[in-house]
Scaffold this active site. Structure first.
Site, PDB file in Angstrom:
ATOM      1  N   ASP A  97       0.888  -1.253  -0.030  1.00 37.39           N
ATOM      2  CA  ASP A  97       0.246  -0.165  -0.080  1.00 37.39           C
ATOM      3  C   ASP A  97       0.793   1.211   0.073  1.00 37.39           C
ATOM      4  OD1 ASP A  97      -2.475   1.567   0.494  1.00 37.39           O
ATOM      5  OD2 ASP A  97      -1.732   1.728   2.313  1.00 37.39           O
TER       6      ASP A  97
ATOM      7  N   ASP B 244      -1.742  -0.867   6.028  1.00 39.49           N
ATOM      8  CA  ASP B 244      -2.167  -0.471   7.343  1.00 39.49           C
ATOM      9  C   ASP B 244      -3.697  -0.023   7.456  1.00 39.49           C
ATOM     10  OD1 ASP B 244      -2.208   1.750   5.754  1.00 39.49           O
ATOM     11  OD2 ASP B 244      -1.532   3.159   7.365  1.00 39.49           O
TER      12      ASP B 244
ATOM     13  N   ASP C  10      -6.749  -2.865   3.351  1.00 43.41           N
ATOM     14  CA  ASP C  10      -5.813  -4.002   3.039  1.00 43.41           C
ATOM     15  C   ASP C  10      -5.999  -5.143   3.709  1.00 43.41           C
ATOM     16  OD1 ASP C  10      -4.262  -1.703   1.930  1.00 43.41           O
ATOM     17  OD2 ASP C  10      -3.790  -0.966   3.879  1.00 43.41           O
TER      18      ASP C  10
END
Length: 1065
Positions: free
Chosen positions: A344, A685, A689
């Site tokens: 990410d 985080d 995700d």
């Protein structure tokens, strides 16, 4: 649907013009809906009982083999107690070892889980308290009241104020400058405006929806509850996460494969020789079964599970010191095996903190942070200093005085202080606080007398302050969208004075604005106006209606660009991953331009995309061959419609960025990568995700900035939120794989001397060289001491370790091989090609076990086993050849030499004599060459022989321990002796073995002889030296024929820090 349609659907009375005057639901209707739909809360994840988790481990094939052998020992004891009295100890040890192996692994799992709980503070509580706010405001029966958020129902009218967490998914029916922080769901660092209008089809981009758990940063609004609890977006993500299954780790697959192979070979060999003993050798059922058990036990490395578990545990503890927490022990090695790392952006690669990057003021370009000497920025810009010119000084004051964001505390470093307000304004405040020495007193020194906040109509914010200048006492500052501010200005500050705004200035403005925007930055313009004292005295009363403040003829101060910058060490970390042959790609919910701009800063994207190549060549995009393209940026809107061929084309590229992705897209990307054979690591985080973190071979979450859902879904957590810790983990994972391989090669080498001892006993026949109880003492005694010391081995070549390709590389040949095998599986087992993976998860453990065992007896299995590939598996042909054929045979010869030497030295019994009378050894007297040997003498001589065989195995294994250290280099050099624990292990293992033989109370149980001559040691050491010499020659030849392959250098990698890494501010 319109607001009226939604209100009608949920049967709620609202006032679109004045939402605060809405009637809302009635109390009776609320109670009814609460009974029908349940409370507004997320269902906590189910947890498997600890006892069932222990049974899962205990009933693994390896432990079942030990338990079965232990039970068989007691069956024999029941048949003939006097002949099998040693089985009292043997059976107990086997069963205890099985429970011990399971216990060690279970305790390590529980320990990791306990550490995790200390970071999560019990997930169920956090889900209720953090993800869904405890209280919220609603309008019911025309009254606004505060209620528990879990009592919300569909159709409720919710009041959202600045600083509130949105308690459910809402359709906005009215707002005033409302902005929400969607970063945990979409990855967008900048707060998103929310209102009643919407032009987007993608719900995640809809501007009239506010999602559960997002934060209202500024403004206020009203919304109708359209989803509650598990049906909200965050609830769907949690459900998507819960329904995904993580694949078995590469390590567990390889160990499981090895155990099945060894179990099958052991079982088949034991059965064959049981039949031989019963028929050809006329042994009784008790002796034959005892022999079969001994053969079976000799094949099984009983200490292997404990060794592997403890090595992984020690590595996990070492990784924890490097800020990497492993929830799953085997994740330690998986991290070192990954071939693709999908990460990410927001909060993982970047700070999730808008930061001023460039400043163009006084017709000069500046950089807010420290410049790296020799960088591209250093060639075109200077480091910003407020005293560089009058323009820089004025712009800093504008950045301080105009924003509405404020520090919540004056304690701690400016970079880490919490700020209340818009993320963009927070970036300006941090910048100004660093650059202006008297920042804390600025507001008091220049008090604000008038303000017009930013709004979506004007797209600018204005403040007027008491700040003396040459012509008066009031100064006006305005900031906002560059194109809007530009139209309000007639002059520009050139650094020294105010001059008319001319065409050349406009061209320079366009150049700077285009440069900033192309990098994916948020761009703001600043202007000012020194209000003349004769028109605007110090006590002038400004008014919004009617307007009595200036609206034109401002002086343009400059542009600032803000970005969410890369974290410290990210560029170097990504570069090291790519240099190690690991493909790193970005999967983010943010805008493609922003994602690509960050990717190019951090070594993730070095080459040109197809559109850039086409522009450079002056040809249409479709005329650029795919073979010329190595970088690609994919928009999330296209993912759902991608064909298999298009997916293949995407993953053929080395540099990949997926932008504007949803949680489902991220999950699909992971599945597609795994489908090509990749071992996938995912870092993230946010809540969005979580499904991908759960599905990945290794999910890596952030501890500080990570959501609790993401931490629960992940198998590993970065305690310091530093992406660079991932590289440390990869290096540690690769090292532990090398050390595991060394340990296993060392451990299974002693198997063949044990096996041959039993086979010679029945095949030659000869007196049993090594009893079953001594085999267990080998496996669980000195071998454990020495094998565990490998956990502390340093890398033979630290630089070379991270230049090795992934141990299971993905290339065109491996993909073809994988597809071919998968097609054969589908034909053989009748799997649906569209749902093969799901069907595999539905197959029971027993069915999988039967398939695995049956597969060992097929031609296809052995063909695939010896099929050439580039994979470096834990127990490969080289390890098996060395352990079972080469070193195993040499050690067997050494042990037999010591065995016969001891019998000859103490009783003058020759090898020929022992073989001739082997079938009746210890049961009747015999005469050989005029010398009478009683049964008692035979048994006593055998204790000497078995003691010698046991010690010879130990001494040779000490040499083998150092031989097995050489995986990447030759078996000499300082690295061989750098691990002090090797010497501790050898010393402790040697003392243990000597105690077994030479301490009288102990040797009674193990049938050893404390009078054994030390000359046996010398013979064993000479064989150890011979083994070492043989290994040196073997490795030299091996290096010549098959040199170690390292990854090629990647041109363009920037291994120097980003400017964000060179400042602590």
């Amino acid at each position: 649907m319109s607001i009226a349609d939604v209100a009608a659907k949920y049967q709620v009375a609202i006032n679109e013009t004045k939402p605060q005057n809405s009637q809302g639901l009635t109390v009776a209707e609320v109670a009814k809906r609460l009974r029908e739909n349940g409370p507004n809360c997320l269902t906590p994840p189910s947890k498997r009982h600890w006892f069932l988790r222990f049974l899962d481990i205990l009933l693994g094939l390896f432990n079942l083999m030990l338990i079965f052998s232990g039970i068989a020992c007691y069956i024999l004891l029941a048949i003939n107690f006097s002949a099998n009295y040693q089985n009292t100890y043997l059976g107990a040890i086997l069963i205890i070892v099985a429970f011990g192996n399971a216990g060690i692994e279970f305790l390590q799992m529980q320990k990791a889980a306990a550490i995790l709980e200390s970071f999560l503070f019990l997930l169920e509580t956090l889900i209720r308290q953090n993800l869904i706010p405890s209280q919220c405001y609603v309008i019911r029966d025309s009254q606004t009241s505060q209620i528990p958020a879990q009592d919300l129902v569909l159709g409720d009218v919710v009041v959202v104020r600045s600083g509130d967490k949105v308690p459910a998914d809402l359709l906005i029916i009215g707002s005033t400058e409302l902005k929400v922080d969607n970063s945990s769901l979409t990855g967008e660092a900048d707060p998103q405006e929310r209102g009643t209008k919407n032009t987007h089809e993608n719900p995640l981009e809809a501007t009239n929806l506010a999602f559960n758990s997002t934060l209202a940063v500024v403004g206020n609004g009203y919304g109708i509850v359209v989803r509650t609890g598990d049906h909200t977006l965050i609830g769907q993500i949690a459900s998507l996460t819960a329904n995904e299954n993580r694949r078995d780790s590469p390590l567990s697959v390889e160990i499981d494969h090895f155990v099945k192979l060894i179990a099958t070979v052991a079982a088949v060999t034991a059965i064959i020789f049981f039949i031989v003993a019963m028929t050809a050798k006329n042994q009784g059922i008790s002796n034959a079964l005892n022999f079969a058990i001994g053969t079976f036990v000799s094949f099984v490395p009983e200490g292997l599970p404990a060794t592997v578990t403890m090595l992984l545990s020690l590595a996990a503890a070492r990784m924890a010191k490097r800020q990497v927490l492993c929830k799953d022990l085997q994740g330690v090695e998986t991290l070192g095996a990954i071939t693709l790392l999908a990460t990410d952006k927001t909060g993982t690669l970047t700070r999730n903190q808008m930061t001023v990057t460039y400043i163009w003021t006084g017709l000069k370009l500046y950089v807010a942070q420290n410049l790296v000497e020799g960088s591209d920025d250093a060639k075109i810009a200077k480091t910003f200093d407020k005293d560089s010119s009058l323009a820089t000084n004025e712009l800093v004051h504008a950045a301080v005085l105009n924003p509405t964001a404020k520090f919540t505390s004056k304690e701690g470093p400016i970079a880490t202080r919490e700020i209340l307000g818009d993320a963009t304004e927070a970036g300006l405040i941090r910048f100004a606080a660093v650059k202006l020495p008297n920042f804390e007193e600025a507001e008091d020194q220049y008090p604000k007398v008038f303000e017009i906040p930013f709004n979506s109509t004007n797209k600018w914010a204005m403040t007027i302050h008491k700040k003396k200048h040459a012509n008066g006492s009031l100064m006006l500052y305005i900031k906002g969208a560059p194109e809007r501010i530009l139209t309000l200005c007639s002059t520009i500050h050139d650094g020294n004075s105010v001059i008319p705004f001319g065409p050349e200035h406009n061209a320079r403005f366009d150049e700077m604005y285009t440069m900033f925007a192309s990098k994916g930055h948020r761009v703001l313009a600043f202007a000012c106006l020194a209000l003349p004292g004769n028109s605007f005295p110090e006590d002038f009363q400004f008014s919004k209606d009617p307007i009595n403040y200036p609206t034109t003829d401002f002086t343009f101060l400059g542009l600032t660009s803000l970005e969410d910058p890369p974290k410290h060490g990210v560029r170097e970390a990504v570069g090291k991953c790519r240099a190690a042959g690991i493909r790193v790609m970005m999967v983010t919910g943010d805008h493609p331009l922003t994602a690509e701009a960050i990717g190019r800063k951090i070594n993730m994207m070095l080459t040109k995309t197809k559109s850039e190549i086409a522009k450079e060549r002056g040809v249409p995009v479709n005329q650029v061959p795919e073979s010329d393209v190595n970088a690609i940026v994919i928009h999330g809107d296209t993912i759902d419609n991608l064909t298999d061929a298009e997916w293949e084309n995407i993953f053929d590229k080395e540099e990949i960025i997926f932008a504007r992705t949803s949680p489902k897209h991220k999950l699909d990307i992971v599945k597609r990568a795994q489908g090509r054979g990749h071992i996938v690591g995912v870092t993230g985080d946010g809540v969005n995700d979580s499904p991908a973190l759960k599905k990945a071979d290794l999910g890596i979450a952030m501890n500080i900035s990570g959501s609790d859902v993401s931490k629960e879904a992940a198998a590993m957590i970065l305690l310091d939120d530093n992406f660079a810790s991932t590289v440390s983990g990869i290096e540690e994972g690769r090292l532990i794989f090398q050390n595991l391989k060394k340990s296993i090669q060392y451990t299974i080498t002693h198997t063949m001397p044990e096996v041959w001892a039993n086979l010679f006993y029945i095949a030659v026949p000869m007196p049993l060289p090594l009893s079953s109880i001594l085999i267990l003492v080998v496996d669980l005694g000195f071998e454990l001491f020495i094998a565990l010391s490998y956990a502390y081995d340093i890398s033979e070549n630290p630089d070379g370790l991270m230049k090795l390709p992934p141990r299971m590389p993905v290339n065109p040949e491996s993909i073809k091989r994988l597809y071919r095998r998968r097609a054969a599986d589908r034909v053989e087992y009748g799997l649906d090609p569209e749902a093969a993976e799901e069907q595999e998860h539905e197959i029971g453990k027993w069915t999988k076990f039967r398939r695995g065992v049956r597969k060992l007896f097929t031609k296809r299995y052995w063909t695939e086993l010896f099929e050439k590939n580039d994979s470096d598996i834990l127990i490969d042909g080289d390890v098996l050849s060395y352990a079972y054929v080469e070193a195993g045979t040499l050690e067997t010869l050494g042990c037999l030499t010591c065995y016969f030497f001891a019998m000859w030295y103490h009783y003058r019994i020759t090898p020929h004599e022992a073989v001739q009378h082997g079938s009746t050894w210890g049961t009747q007297d015999y005469t050989f060459q005029g010398r009478s040997v009683t049964a008692d003498d035979q048994n006593d001589a055998l204790t000497y022989g078995q003691s010698a065989y046991y010690l010879a195995l130990m001494f040779q294994q000490c040499f083998n321990h150092f031989i097995c250290k050489a995986r990447l280099s030759n078996p000499w050099g300082s690295f061989m002796f750098a691990n002090k624990w090797s010497f501790v292990g050898v010393f402790c293992g040697g003392i243990f073995s000597l105690l077994i033989v030479y301490i009288p109370p102990v040797n009674i149980a193990f049938l050893t002889n404390y009078r054994l001559t030390p000359y046996v040691w010398l013979v064993a050491i000479l064989w150890g030296i011979f083994l070492y010499g043989y290994s040196i020659i073997r490795i030299i030849i091996k290096r010549k024929l098959a040199p170690i392959k390292y990854t090629n250098d990647i041109p363009g990698l920037q291994m120097f820090p980003t400017r964000w890494s060179t400042t602590g501010k």
